[in-house]
Scaffold this active site. Sequence first.
Site, PDB file in Angstrom:
ATOM      1  N   ASP A   8      46.709  28.129  36.382  1.00 19.15           N
ATOM      2  CA  ASP A   8      47.326  29.295  37.006  1.00 19.15           C
ATOM      3  C   ASP A   8      46.234  30.364  37.056  1.00 19.15           C
ATOM      4  OD1 ASP A   8      48.697  31.603  37.643  1.00 19.15           O
ATOM      5  OD2 ASP A   8      49.873  31.686  35.793  1.00 19.15           O
ATOM      6  N   LYS A  70      41.534  38.334  42.961  1.00 15.72           N
ATOM      7  CA  LYS A  70      42.533  37.564  43.721  1.00 15.72           C
ATOM      8  C   LYS A  70      43.114  38.397  44.867  1.00 15.72           C
ATOM      9  CE  LYS A  70      46.663  34.819  42.691  1.00 15.72           C
ATOM     10  NZ  LYS A  70      47.511  34.359  41.580  1.00 15.72           N
ATOM     11  N   GLU A 171      52.956  29.034  43.084  1.00 21.90           N
ATOM     12  CA  GLU A 171      53.251  29.466  41.711  1.00 21.90           C
ATOM     13  C   GLU A 171      54.744  29.393  41.380  1.00 21.90           C
ATOM     14  OE1 GLU A 171      51.263  33.239  41.642  1.00 21.90           O
ATOM     15  OE2 GLU A 171      49.303  32.256  41.696  1.00 21.90           O
ATOM     16  N   ASP A 193      58.870  36.238  40.850  1.00 21.85           N
ATOM     17  CA  ASP A 193      57.526  36.224  40.252  1.00 21.85           C
ATOM     18  C   ASP A 193      56.795  37.525  40.573  1.00 21.85           C
ATOM     19  OD1 ASP A 193      54.924  35.734  39.514  1.00 21.85           O
ATOM     20  OD2 ASP A 193      54.704  33.849  40.616  1.00 21.85           O
TER      21      ASP A 193
END
Length: 528
Positions: A8, A70, A171, A193
């Site tokens: 992850d 990211k 994810e 999330d």
Amino acid sequence: MGHVIGIDLGTTYSCIACLEAGRPLIIPNLEGLPTTPSVVSFTGSGERLIGTLAMRQAVTNPANTFYAVKRLIGQKFHSPGVQEAQKRLPYELKEAPNGDVLVVLGSKTLSPPEISSMVLGYLKACAESFFSEPVTDAVITVPAHFNDHQRQATKDAATICGLEVQRVINEPTAAGLAYGLGTKKNGLAAVYDLGGGTFDITILEFSDGVFNVLATNGDSYLGGEDFDNRILEWLAEDFLAGTKIDLGGDKLALQRVKEAAEKAKRELSFILETEINLPFISSDNKADSKHIRRVLSRKTLEAMTGDLVERTVPRIEQALADARLSPDRIDHVILVGGQTRMPLVKQKVTEFFGKAPEEHVNPDEIVAMGAAIQSGILDGRVRDLVLLLDVTPFALGIETESDGYEMIIERNTTIPTRKVKAFTTVEHNQRRVRIHVLQGEGFLASMNKSLAVFELVGIEPAPAGVPQIDVTFEINADGLARVSAKDKETGLEQKVEVRPSSGLLPTEVEEMRRRQTGREVVKLGPNV
Ligand code: AMP
């Protein structure tokens, strides 16, 4: 093939897991911790630090300490997200010749995949130390709404550090997989999330080992960092009012304030009030030291960030509408990402679905665990699962005459998928057609995001409307698209992985891989 790890790669923290006796197990980093800050720092002496050590450099060496990369990966320099990020990041960004974003390190530049590959290289080294043998294969997770460029750039990052990517998995899907297989429960689930930099909502159905993603939605520019920035602004404005000193240009001071803001935010998930204390944050022109000392209550934090939590609601509504479900149909609500520890987030989600989120889910670890399970599905070590069906987060199509747009694959189509549509020419004796691949649902081409352009050349001369050109869109299980165009008459064909106008070239990836793996093999410490 040896061990396959699940990774992850988070905006703020990353986590790795493996399958042991059919169950996912978190692999600790070299410091024995379950998560690693996704941070890379370069010291004055040229040393490269990764993880916790790098994060400690953020205050003293902000211009050369790269975090939240990211948010930049697979993005164009002029995209609104990058322009917004630039205002807050203490390190400098630059435009690459192909329009991508680059990160400035002294007189050099680095691409976001290169920096992410350093974090991944460290995680690989942690797994190698754990197993005492080389690790070459991984399943890697990405936010569900990551587009083609962001997915490809993440894959490139893994390749650069010498990892073979077995599968790119979303994810929330990974989280759903870990939850569903762990609890053996059937029914409809919503995975909410909210991580450091992105928000995703995914609706899935579990039924005796079949995991069917029904819909997904999200926001690439909403995450924990935005909450930190609100506290930072609150502190900086108050400091300006009290001292007439603008902290805006002082990267070092801003970084200290940001860290204190994040710490206060975390604390306020468990207590009602906290004090932010930053001595000697600046000095005025008489060289008098100035300090920040303020009490922040949970109530004030909620008042200044409530709109950020609210912004997730239309996304959930859209995902449910796409899945043709009402909130009360959801049986399990699963929270993922560190920011969901905030009581206001839990409260909002509980109100929305009319039920409390599932307990006993570790929001920092469940995604990596799901990635490890996916690795077991791929190599047959997980047998209870019959099928995992995911969806594509965006519609894809091509530009047609006069700024028209023809959608070929709809949002939330189950992947892998393949669709063919026939097109023709608009002029007599037209010898070439330009295929402009777009992402989005706007009815005009110009309303959508350009992904790639290619040409089919050598069409046989014919009156307008006669040639038949089949355009094929394929999306593989990693969510990556490939588009081809074929002239039926001549059999001529052109194919394109949706990456020519952006991203690293395969030769660049290979060159970076050679540079990096040459080093990584010999160094195993956090100081890689
Ligand atoms: P992730 O990307 O899932 O690692 O999420 C990291 C984000 O979660 C960061 O913005 C953290 O500040 C935030 N976070 C972690 N712990 C807490 C907490 N206890 N309360 C609120 N936010 C948190």
